[in-house]
Design an enzyme around this catalytic site. Structure first.
Site, short mmCIF file in Angstrom:
data_model
loop_
_atom_site.label_atom_id
_atom_site.label_comp_id
_atom_site.label_asym_id
_atom_site.label_seq_id
_atom_site.Cartn_x
_atom_site.Cartn_y
_atom_site.Cartn_z
N ASP A 191 8.03 28.61 9.68
CA ASP A 191 6.65 28.16 9.47
C ASP A 191 6.13 28.56 8.09
OD1 ASP A 191 6.39 27.13 12.12
OD2 ASP A 191 6.31 29.19 12.82
N ASP A 198 7.57 33.25 3.68
CA ASP A 198 6.26 33.16 3.03
C ASP A 198 5.33 34.32 3.38
OD1 ASP A 198 3.88 32.09 5.22
OD2 ASP A 198 5.97 32.10 5.85
N ASP A 200 12.96 31.86 7.33
CA ASP A 200 11.78 31.73 8.17
C ASP A 200 11.49 30.23 8.29
OD1 ASP A 200 9.32 32.52 9.51
OD2 ASP A 200 8.30 31.98 7.66
#
Length: 217
Positions: free
Chosen positions: A9, A179, A7
């Protein structure tokens, strides 16, 4: 060779590139800064809570690009990545990328942000392959619409499966780093899920499932 999927961001970078781009558009005078950024913050809060309709965010965030060419946007994205994004790249993320690269793994960034942002940032990280939200163009100009399945939540799984088939790849020993609770569908699919600076929901899930929890800075 295994897949190492990341991922973007709040995983590889300390921030969300879409919101940071909104701030950049305000600095460029492409939007009414105060009202646009207020709405951006509202939508991002919904994202953090897993309640965002990504179609709503994209319709909002792409409106300042309508009528602009790909080259025009790329011209201002390059200094944005260098000046704003590069200082936010986690050193631990770079080290992780380097370990996978040394092991001969195939690197892929998959993100729920627009492709023109994700690809530019991934290039700075030395990652060539990207799955992100694709944008429509009409007569050589962005028209504010997205194209195909959005790489968000279950959409990431859909897009990744199509990519695997097209590339003749498999998830065999694949790792995925994220996250966000929004990535639980994909984290639950891979052999080696990793929670990176996880939000509370992902942290609780990772602890229960025994997934590694990484603290990248």
């Amino acid at each position: 060779m295994a897949l190492a999927i990341f991922d973007l961001d709040d995983t590889l970078i300390d921030g969300d590139c879409a919101s940071l781009w909104s701030q950049q558009m305000a600095r460029l005078g492409w939007v009414d800064g105060e009202s646009f950024l207020r709405r951006d913050a509202e939508l991002m809060a919904a994202y953090a809570e897993g309640k965002l309709a990504m179609e709503d965010y994209m319709a909002f965030s792409l409106s300042p690009l309508v009528g602009r060419t790909e080259a025009e946007v790329a011209f201002v994205v390059a200094p944005f990545v260098e000046e704003v994004i590069e200082p936010l790249i986690h050193g631990d993320a770079c080290a992780c990328l380097a370990r996978h690269r040394a092991a001969g793994d195939r690197l892929l960034v998959i993100s729920a942000s627009a492709h023109f942002l994700v690809s530019a940032i991934a290039e700075r990280l030395g990652v060539e392959e990207v799955l992100a939200i694709d944008l429509e163009q009409a007569h050589g100009h962005y028209n504010g619409q997205t194209r195909g399945v959005l790489t968000y939540r279950e959409g990431k799984v859909t897009r990744l499966r199509a990519w695997l088939q097209a590339e003749g790849e498999s998830l065999g020993d694949a790792a995925f780093y994220s996250d966000s609770r929004n990535d639980l569908p994909l984290l639950s699919l891979v052999a080696k899920p990793h929670a990176v600076n996880p939000d509370p929901v992902l942290r609780a899930h990772a602890e229960q499932a025994g997934w590694p929890i990484l603290h990248w800075r």
